[in-house]
Motif scaffolding. Structure first.
Motif, PDB file in Angstrom:
ATOM      1  N   LEU A 183       0.831  -1.201   0.000  1.00  0.00           N
ATOM      2  CA  LEU A 183       0.000   0.000   0.000  1.00  0.00           C
ATOM      3  C   LEU A 183       0.869   1.256   0.000  1.00  0.00           C
ATOM      4  O   LEU A 183       0.600   2.216  -0.735  1.00  0.00           O
ATOM      5  CB  LEU A 183      -0.925  -0.005   1.216  1.00  0.00           C
ATOM      6  N   LYS A 184       1.917   1.228   0.811  1.00  0.00           N
ATOM      7  CA  LYS A 184       2.823   2.373   0.873  1.00  0.00           C
ATOM      8  C   LYS A 184       3.545   2.564  -0.468  1.00  0.00           C
ATOM      9  O   LYS A 184       3.672   3.699  -0.964  1.00  0.00           O
ATOM     10  CB  LYS A 184       3.834   2.158   1.999  1.00  0.00           C
ATOM     11  N   ALA A 185       3.986   1.472  -1.064  1.00  0.00           N
ATOM     12  CA  ALA A 185       4.662   1.555  -2.362  1.00  0.00           C
ATOM     13  C   ALA A 185       3.719   2.060  -3.450  1.00  0.00           C
ATOM     14  O   ALA A 185       4.148   2.717  -4.406  1.00  0.00           O
ATOM     15  CB  ALA A 185       5.217   0.186  -2.758  1.00  0.00           C
ATOM     16  N   ALA A 186       2.429   1.769  -3.286  1.00  0.00           N
ATOM     17  CA  ALA A 186       1.428   2.221  -4.250  1.00  0.00           C
ATOM     18  C   ALA A 186       1.040   3.675  -4.049  1.00  0.00           C
ATOM     19  O   ALA A 186       0.238   4.208  -4.821  1.00  0.00           O
ATOM     20  CB  ALA A 186       0.188   1.341  -4.159  1.00  0.00           C
ATOM     21  N   GLY A 187       1.605   4.306  -3.020  1.00  0.00           N
ATOM     22  CA  GLY A 187       1.317   5.708  -2.766  1.00  0.00           C
ATOM     23  C   GLY A 187       0.039   5.954  -1.994  1.00  0.00           C
ATOM     24  O   GLY A 187      -0.464   7.088  -1.941  1.00  0.00           O
ATOM     25  N   VAL A 188      -0.507   4.917  -1.366  1.00  0.00           N
ATOM     26  CA  VAL A 188      -1.731   5.071  -0.579  1.00  0.00           C
ATOM     27  C   VAL A 188      -1.411   5.821   0.703  1.00  0.00           C
ATOM     28  O   VAL A 188      -0.465   5.479   1.420  1.00  0.00           O
ATOM     29  CB  VAL A 188      -2.356   3.697  -0.259  1.00  0.00           C
ATOM     30  N   GLY A 189      -2.201   6.841   0.989  1.00  0.00           N
ATOM     31  CA  GLY A 189      -1.977   7.645   2.188  1.00  0.00           C
ATOM     32  C   GLY A 189      -3.287   8.151   2.763  1.00  0.00           C
ATOM     33  O   GLY A 189      -4.380   7.664   2.426  1.00  0.00           O
ATOM     34  N   GLU A 190      -3.172   9.130   3.618  1.00  0.00           N
ATOM     35  CA  GLU A 190      -4.328   9.643   4.353  1.00  0.00           C
ATOM     36  C   GLU A 190      -5.416  10.137   3.402  1.00  0.00           C
ATOM     37  O   GLU A 190      -5.160  10.888   2.465  1.00  0.00           O
ATOM     38  CB  GLU A 190      -3.894  10.783   5.271  1.00  0.00           C
ATOM     39  N   GLY A 191      -6.638   9.658   3.658  1.00  0.00           N
ATOM     40  CA  GLY A 191      -7.784  10.087   2.876  1.00  0.00           C
ATOM     41  C   GLY A 191      -8.036   9.298   1.615  1.00  0.00           C
ATOM     42  O   GLY A 191      -9.098   9.445   0.985  1.00  0.00           O
ATOM     43  N   ASP A 192      -7.093   8.439   1.210  1.00  0.00           N
ATOM     44  CA  ASP A 192      -7.294   7.651  -0.006  1.00  0.00           C
ATOM     45  C   ASP A 192      -8.307   6.531   0.237  1.00  0.00           C
ATOM     46  O   ASP A 192      -8.417   5.991   1.341  1.00  0.00           O
ATOM     47  CB  ASP A 192      -5.979   7.038  -0.477  1.00  0.00           C
ATOM     48  N   ILE A 193      -9.026   6.183  -0.809  1.00  0.00           N
ATOM     49  CA  ILE A 193      -9.976   5.074  -0.778  1.00  0.00           C
ATOM     50  C   ILE A 193      -9.289   3.820  -1.304  1.00  0.00           C
ATOM     51  O   ILE A 193      -8.646   3.843  -2.359  1.00  0.00           O
ATOM     52  CB  ILE A 193     -11.212   5.371  -1.639  1.00  0.00           C
ATOM     53  N   VAL A 194      -9.443   2.716  -0.557  1.00  0.00           N
ATOM     54  CA  VAL A 194      -8.924   1.415  -0.995  1.00  0.00           C
ATOM     55  C   VAL A 194     -10.073   0.420  -0.963  1.00  0.00           C
ATOM     56  O   VAL A 194     -10.726   0.243   0.071  1.00  0.00           O
ATOM     57  CB  VAL A 194      -7.782   0.922  -0.085  1.00  0.00           C
ATOM     58  N   PHE A 195     -10.339  -0.223  -2.101  1.00  0.00           N
ATOM     59  CA  PHE A 195     -11.365  -1.257  -2.163  1.00  0.00           C
ATOM     60  C   PHE A 195     -10.781  -2.578  -1.670  1.00  0.00           C
ATOM     61  O   PHE A 195      -9.679  -2.976  -2.070  1.00  0.00           O
ATOM     62  CB  PHE A 195     -11.888  -1.416  -3.588  1.00  0.00           C
ATOM     63  N   CYS A 196     -11.545  -3.271  -0.841  1.00  0.00           N
ATOM     64  CA  CYS A 196     -11.074  -4.498  -0.187  1.00  0.00           C
ATOM     65  C   CYS A 196     -12.226  -5.492  -0.125  1.00  0.00           C
ATOM     66  O   CYS A 196     -13.358  -5.093   0.178  1.00  0.00           O
ATOM     67  CB  CYS A 196     -10.586  -4.148   1.226  1.00  0.00           C
ATOM     68  N   PRO A 197     -11.991  -6.770  -0.395  1.00  0.00           N
ATOM     69  CA  PRO A 197     -13.070  -7.747  -0.247  1.00  0.00           C
ATOM     70  C   PRO A 197     -13.571  -7.770   1.199  1.00  0.00           C
ATOM     71  O   PRO A 197     -12.779  -7.670   2.140  1.00  0.00           O
ATOM     72  CB  PRO A 197     -12.416  -9.079  -0.604  1.00  0.00           C
ATOM     73  N   THR A 198     -14.864  -7.923   1.350  1.00  0.00           N
ATOM     74  CA  THR A 198     -15.385  -8.034   2.707  1.00  0.00           C
ATOM     75  C   THR A 198     -15.173  -9.438   3.272  1.00  0.00           C
ATOM     76  O   THR A 198     -15.042  -9.608   4.477  1.00  0.00           O
ATOM     77  CB  THR A 198     -16.882  -7.657   2.758  1.00  0.00           C
ATOM     78  N   LEU A 199     -15.138 -10.446   2.377  1.00  0.00           N
ATOM     79  CA  LEU A 199     -14.954 -11.827   2.834  1.00  0.00           C
ATOM     80  C   LEU A 199     -13.464 -12.145   2.860  1.00  0.00           C
ATOM     81  O   LEU A 199     -12.872 -12.621   1.882  1.00  0.00           O
ATOM     82  CB  LEU A 199     -15.683 -12.799   1.901  1.00  0.00           C
ATOM     83  N   THR A 200     -12.829 -11.853   3.992  1.00  0.00           N
ATOM     84  CA  THR A 200     -11.397 -12.078   4.156  1.00  0.00           C
ATOM     85  C   THR A 200     -11.054 -12.014   5.633  1.00  0.00           C
ATOM     86  O   THR A 200     -11.911 -11.724   6.474  1.00  0.00           O
ATOM     87  CB  THR A 200     -10.584 -11.026   3.358  1.00  0.00           C
ATOM     88  N   PHE A 201      -9.813 -12.276   5.945  1.00  0.00           N
ATOM     89  CA  PHE A 201      -9.295 -12.123   7.302  1.00  0.00           C
ATOM     90  C   PHE A 201      -8.942 -10.649   7.514  1.00  0.00           C
ATOM     91  O   PHE A 201      -8.602  -9.933   6.569  1.00  0.00           O
ATOM     92  CB  PHE A 201      -8.062 -13.008   7.465  1.00  0.00           C
TER      93      PHE A 201
END
Length: 371
Positions: A68-86
């Motif tokens: 996530l950090k390498a992808a430039g994800v930071g404060e306020g960014d939206i990240v889509f994530c499966p709900t069915l996971t650990f």
């Protein structure tokens, strides 16, 4: 008390490959972090899955965090994530002060639903990244997901923690997106006791991840740090275990596959029981053999009778949007993941199981239908 049958426990090689590398680490006194095993394990995993570069880390969670950090994800960014996971998939989004939006599953793959993902982009067109999980060793519908993400300019991170050895259309899961992560936790198909790997064709970003993972220590004689760092590197001893385990990956996949086929052959005629899905483009590692129960016999009934016989099983993951910590975040979908959680159960899939163990498990389960 009968002998315990585990869901999925560590399984060291019969050939003793792991001890050879561990003993070498001790003989050379490279028992602290880094060393020949770490370097070699990174190269061997990268070569195995067909990517250019890899960074050996302390856990799969650390690998997701650095992806996530390498992808430039930071404060306020939206990240889509499966709900069915650990929760380990979702937690690093919070580490980066970003905002998770949870995406439903589909019945075809049990993984992220492309239709729900498209709807999510309609609502959040500037989402920065998409985390895709290959649940229980089943690959997600990657062609459709990649097409959607490329169209919207989002970085794709594959959480392949459960799917090392799984192929999607001839390619290793974890090698298709911009970044892939693997876990070597004790219950995974191969283990280093604890550890993970971040992989990518972007060699520059992987080098940066290694830098962050070693406390972001600058090239200087004194200790100097110009960026925030983390203590995320894998130790040389742990990497030695991984090198030995990697040699038997195909054996473990074959055993997991045989376990799944045994269950299906013995149990698929039971009323209202169906097995996890298969697709023409999917070659799973069958990390956990999982079933759906839609009749009077409920998952809790199966888990209870197995537990009484000292046999471990567990429910399908409880969706993230139903978790107390994450219930304040948005969810896009039509409750497929909830249905899978309510009706699914994971059967013991330990690669050390004998035929006697397998017959014991199916005998207990069949007993419920014969009452």
């Amino acid at each position: 008390m009968k002998e315990r049958i585990y869901l999925s426990s560590p399984h060291m090689s019969d050939e003793g490959y792991e001890m050879q590398y561990i003993q070498e680490a001790f003989a050379t006194n490279w028992i602290a972090p880094l060393g020949e095993n770490v370097d070699a394990f990174e190269c061997e995993v990268a070569d195995k899955v067909g990517v250019k570069s890899a960074a050996a880390l302390s856990s799969g969670t650390a690998a997701i965090h650095l992806a996530l950090k390498a992808a430039g994800v930071g404060e306020g960014d939206i990240v889509f994530c499966p709900t069915l996971t650990f929760s380990a998939t979702a937690n690093p989004i919070i580490y980066q002060n970003a905002t998770p939006v949870f995406i439903d599953s589909d019945y075809k793959t049990w993984n992220m639903c492309p239709e729900a993902l498209e709807k999510a982009f309609q609502k959040y067109p500037h989402a920065k990244a998409v985390l895709v999980v290959h649940l229980y060793g089943l690959s997600a519908d990657m062609d459709r997901i990649m097409e959607i993400c490329r169209r919207h300019g989002a970085v794709v991170i594959e959480d392949a923690a459960e799917s090392l050895g799984t192929y999607y259309k001839g390619r290793h899961t974890g090698s298709i997106g911009d970044y892939g992560i693997f876990s070597f936790n004790g219950n995974k198909i191969i283990t280093t006791s604890g550890g993970g790997m971040l992989v990518s064709d972007n060699e520059e970003r992987i080098a940066k991840a290694r830098f962050w993972a070693t406390q972001s220590r600058d090239q200087a004689r004194h200790y100097q740090h110009s960026e925030l760092g983390y203590n995320y590197r894998m130790s040389n001893v742990v990497a030695g275990i991984g090198r030995g385990q990697l040699k038997v990956l195909e054996q473990r996949v074959a055993k997991k596959t045989n376990i799944y086929k045994f269950y299906k052959r013995e149990l698929e005629e039971l009323e209202n029981m169906t097995f996890m899905p298969s697709n023409d483009w999917d070659q799973p590692n069958y990390w956990l053999s999982s079933v759906i129960l839609q009749g009077e016999v409920r998952p809790a009934d199966v888990m209870e009778v197995l537990s009484r016989e000292n046999i471990e099983s567990r429910p399908v993951w409880k969706p993230m949007h139903l978790q107390p910590f994450f219930d304040k975040y948005d969810y896009i979908g039509s409750n497929v993941a909830e249905w899978l959680f309510e009706n699914g159960v994971c059967l013991p899939s330990d690669t050390k199981m004998t035929n006697e163990d397998l017959n014991r498990v199916v005998g207990v389960i069949k007993g419920l239908w014969n009452r």
